[in-house]
Design a protein around this motif. Sequence first.
Motif, mmCIF file in Angstrom:
data_model
loop_
_atom_site.group_PDB
_atom_site.id
_atom_site.type_symbol
_atom_site.label_atom_id
_atom_site.label_comp_id
_atom_site.label_asym_id
_atom_site.label_seq_id
_atom_site.Cartn_x
_atom_site.Cartn_y
_atom_site.Cartn_z
ATOM 1 N N TYR A 14 -4.498 1.210 7.917
ATOM 2 C CA TYR A 14 -5.032 2.567 7.939
ATOM 3 C C TYR A 14 -4.784 3.240 6.596
ATOM 4 C CZ TYR A 14 -0.154 3.728 8.829
ATOM 5 O OH TYR A 14 1.205 3.828 8.745
ATOM 6 N N LYS A 15 -5.562 4.275 6.336
ATOM 7 C CA LYS A 15 -5.392 5.118 5.159
ATOM 8 C C LYS A 15 -5.370 6.550 5.659
ATOM 9 C CE LYS A 15 -8.309 2.092 2.386
ATOM 10 N NZ LYS A 15 -9.594 2.012 1.687
ATOM 11 N N ALA A 16 -4.594 7.404 5.000
ATOM 12 C CA ALA A 16 -4.523 8.807 5.411
ATOM 13 C C ALA A 16 -4.507 9.693 4.175
ATOM 14 C CB ALA A 16 -3.281 9.059 6.249
ATOM 15 N N ALA A 17 -5.057 10.886 4.318
ATOM 16 C CA ALA A 17 -5.051 11.883 3.249
ATOM 17 C C ALA A 17 -5.080 13.264 3.899
ATOM 18 C CB ALA A 17 -6.263 11.713 2.333
ATOM 19 N N VAL A 18 -4.565 14.253 3.181
ATOM 20 C CA VAL A 18 -4.502 15.626 3.684
ATOM 21 C C VAL A 18 -5.457 16.514 2.900
ATOM 22 C CG1 VAL A 18 -3.012 17.658 3.937
ATOM 23 C CG2 VAL A 18 -2.109 15.386 4.431
#
Length: 185
Positions: A71-75
Motif C-alpha cells: 500500500y501507499k499513503a499520503a496526506v
Amino acid sequence: LVFVTVLAFKYDFSAKKFFAPDDLEPSNITDVQEKPLPEVSGKSNFIVLVHSDENLLFTILLQTDFDNVSYKAAVLKADTLCDGNSLSEIYSKNGVQNVQTAVETLLGTEIDYYIEMQSNDFADFFDELGEFHYPIASEISFRSKGEEVNYSVRIKAGEQEINGSDFVNLIRYYADREENFTAAN
C-alpha cells in the motif's frame, strides 16, 4: 509517513498480520457451506476523510495493491485547493462525494472508495491497532488558537508511544503547521 509507519511497524510489514492477527479466534458457527472467495487483484484507491462535526481536518489517500500485497499513503491538508476551493469548503458545503470528485480532478486518478470518520472514531480505530512507538526528532509543543477545531500537541523528543488522539493531532501539526508532508505521510 506517520500513517504508513504505524501500520508497517505494528504488523511487521505484513499485510497478512494486519488483516488476520495471530490472536484471531474462530467463533462457534455451525452448518456453514464453504465457498471459495473470489480472486482479488489489482489496485484500489481510497480516501479517508477525518473530520470533527462538519469541519474537515485532513484527508488520507490510500492505494492498495493486492497483486504485490502493498500500500501507499499520503496526506492532504484540509486547505488543499481544488479549482479555487479548499477541500474543507467543499466538504462542509457539498459533502464527501464532492471531495472525492475534487481529489480525482486534482490528481487525475479515479478514487474507488471513500471512508468518512469523525476524528474521535479515527483515534479509536488507531488505538485498536495496539501500542505504537514513533521516533520524534525534536520536542513538539504546540497549541492552536482561533481555528474551527483547536488542538494541541505536546510530545517529547525520542521514541514515544503514540495513541490515537496524539496521532490525529500529530498529522494535523505536521501537515498544517510545519507543512512537513514527509513526516505526516
